[in-house]
Design a protein around this motif. Structure first.
Motif, PDB file in Angstrom:
ATOM      1  N   GLN A 243      25.169  66.980  58.345  1.00  0.00           N
ATOM      2  CA  GLN A 243      26.317  68.135  58.370  1.00  0.00           C
ATOM      3  C   GLN A 243      26.765  68.064  60.016  1.00  0.00           C
ATOM      4  O   GLN A 243      26.203  68.262  60.766  1.00  0.00           O
ATOM      5  N   SER A 320      38.768  74.642  60.945  1.00  0.00           N
ATOM      6  CA  SER A 320      37.490  73.674  60.782  1.00  0.00           C
ATOM      7  C   SER A 320      37.227  73.390  59.570  1.00  0.00           C
ATOM      8  O   SER A 320      37.505  74.373  58.380  1.00  0.00           O
ATOM      9  N   VAL A 321      36.438  72.296  59.066  1.00  0.00           N
ATOM     10  CA  VAL A 321      36.226  71.763  57.876  1.00  0.00           C
ATOM     11  C   VAL A 321      34.656  71.304  57.997  1.00  0.00           C
ATOM     12  O   VAL A 321      34.714  70.595  58.996  1.00  0.00           O
ATOM     13  N   ASN A 322      33.874  71.638  57.194  1.00  0.00           N
ATOM     14  CA  ASN A 322      32.527  71.019  57.408  1.00  0.00           C
ATOM     15  C   ASN A 322      32.458  69.810  56.526  1.00  0.00           C
ATOM     16  O   ASN A 322      32.949  69.733  55.347  1.00  0.00           O
TER      17      ASN A 322
HETATM   18  C1  LIG Z   1      30.214  75.399  57.932  1.00  0.00           C
HETATM   19  O1  LIG Z   1      29.007  75.326  57.503  1.00  0.00           O
HETATM   20  C2  LIG Z   1      28.205  76.531  58.519  1.00  0.00           C
HETATM   21  C3  LIG Z   1      26.690  76.596  58.061  1.00  0.00           C
HETATM   22  O2  LIG Z   1      26.028  75.417  57.960  1.00  0.00           O
HETATM   23  C4  LIG Z   1      29.000  77.869  58.306  1.00  0.00           C
HETATM   24  O3  LIG Z   1      28.315  78.986  59.214  1.00  0.00           O
HETATM   25  C5  LIG Z   1      30.198  77.710  58.707  1.00  0.00           C
HETATM   26  O4  LIG Z   1      30.898  78.825  58.357  1.00  0.00           O
HETATM   27  C6  LIG Z   1      31.059  76.522  57.782  1.00  0.00           C
HETATM   28  N1  LIG Z   1      32.355  76.516  58.184  1.00  0.00           N
HETATM   29  C7  LIG Z   1      33.154  76.113  57.512  1.00  0.00           C
HETATM   30  C8  LIG Z   1      34.677  75.837  58.136  1.00  0.00           C
HETATM   31  O5  LIG Z   1      33.256  75.992  56.238  1.00  0.00           O
END
Ligand SMILES: *[C@@H]1O[C@H](CO)[C@@H](O)[C@H](O)[C@H]1NC(C)=O
Ligand SMILES: *[C@@H]1O[C@H](CO)[C@@H](O)[C@H](O)[C@H]1NC(C)=O
Length: 365
Positions: A243, A320-322
């Motif tokens: 990730q 942001s995007v994961n």
């Molecule tokens: C991405 O994932 C992390 C945990 O792995 C989380 O804390 C964070 O809020 C997430 N960010 C978004 C933009 O979804």
């Protein structure tokens, strides 16, 4: 609703027994007076004024719609203000964004002046207040404007919005194509292409379509959107199949606003917020490339990650995007696609400008 509509109705009714020509003049004057009176009332409205749902007005010179008993305002384009305008055919007024000088000219053309409406408006204040307090339900503009319906629901082109553009070849310039000229803003352009090319009717038609929706509001050149990826940075190497978070920092766009992409795609004009910036959203797309130095032309139908960014930017301008599964080992091009609310790419006022989007290349190992 407002005093002026009552005046307009009263005068229009009184005039109906006269010959057509006089009636037109009387109606123009009444429309001008109605517009003046309405604009005077708008001047006293604030975003906390109470209103009847469905009612349109101007608040602080912004276009205001009453939703759930209070006004939701939307700024007009640069250099323009929201105002009640006298209708040029039929009786009544319409609310639109225009320049102060256009407003003044339209009212002057009716022969109405603010001195002759002050009395009329004042005289009618009591009945308007009474009407308002007995909660008149037909408060919309179209109900009061007789044969001239509200501009935003009319199916005819209003003279105030006819574009006057020639073919660009007076005099001719070598190498330039003459533009097609239209007397009616190409409003029936897509009729030429029917039935083989259907209308862009809110769907993402993969076989092509013709869109009749105008471009809409265009920001000023100091409000063109831009962005820069904060992560991954250009040239970065990230771990494969893990990730990671894409972060983009933007300016001059109000992110986080998007409509139903399956039913309203390209179906509204671009709009601006009260700061004059495009209201819309962005997307992140990642495509695999052969190497950082690859010269192979890419295929837009192929990408390994795509995400419409739902959120508004934070106070720093970041969104942001994961990418939860990460990306396999390889080399990638990542870009933004910045768009208005109904998904069309952002449109800006000048031809020569830097990219509105960002592109970075990174490697996953
Ligand atoms: C991405 O994932 C992390 C945990 O792995 C989380 O804390 C964070 O809020 C997430 N960010 C978004 C933009 O979804
Ligand atoms: C968000 O914006 C700040 C302020 O400009 C910037 O320094 C920072 O790198 C950004 N945050 C992330 C997670 O990239």
């Amino acid at each position: 609703m407002y005093t002026s509509t009552l005046i307009a109705l009263a005068l229009a009714t009184a005039a109906s027994a006269r010959p057509a020509f006089q009636r037109r003049q009387a109606s123009a004057l009444a429309n001008g007076q109605a517009a003046i009176a309405l604009n005077q009332q708008f001047a006293s409205l604030t975003t906390s004024s109470s209103c009847t749902t469905g009612e349109d007005a101007c608040v602080n010179q912004k276009f205001a719609q009453c939703v759930g008993g209070s006004f939701v305002v939307q700024a007009c384009g640069p250099g323009t203000i929201c105002a009640a305008l006298p209708l040029t055919s039929g009786s009544g007024t319409t609310i639109a964004c225009t320049t102060q000088s256009d407003l003044d000219a339209r009212i002057a053309a009716t022969g109405a002046t603010s001195s002759d409406t002050t009395t009329a408006a004042a005289a009618d204040t009591t009945s308007a207040a009474a009407a308002a307090s007995t909660s008149v339900s037909s408060t919309d503009n179209s109900a009061s404007s007789g044969s001239g319906s509200d501009l935003q629901s009319s199916t005819t082109l209003d003279p105030s919005v006819i574009q006057n553009v020639d073919d660009g070849q007076n005099p001719p310039t070598a190498g330039q194509t003459a533009a097609v000229v239209s007397q009616n803003n190409f409003m029936n352009f897509c009729a030429l292409t029917l039935p083989n090319t259907p209308l862009t009717n809110g769907l993402q038609l993969t076989t092509g379509s013709c869109n009749p929706t105008p471009i809409g509001l265009i920001p000023s050149s100091d409000k063109m959107p831009s962005g820069k990826f904060q992560n991954p940075k250009n040239g970065a190497t990230i771990p494969a199949n893990k990730q990671f978070t894409i972060t983009l920092q933007v300016k001059n766009i109000q992110l986080g606003d998007f409509t139903n992409a399956q039913q309203t795609y390209f179906a509204n004009p671009q709009t601006l917020n009260s700061d004059g910036v495009i209201i819309g959203h962005t997307h992140f797309v990642i495509e695999a490339v052969d190497s950082l130095a690859s010269t192979k032309v890419t295929d837009p139908t192929e990408f390994i990650f795509f995400k419409g960014v739902d959120d508004a930017q934070d106070a720093d301008g970041n969104v942001s995007v994961n990418v939860t599964a990460g990306v396999p080992a390889g080399t990638y091009r990542m870009g933004t696609i910045v768009a208005a609310s109904t998904h069309q790419p952002a449109i800006v006022p000048i031809a020569q400008h830097g990219l509105l989007d960002d592109v970075v290349y990174f490697t996953a190992k």
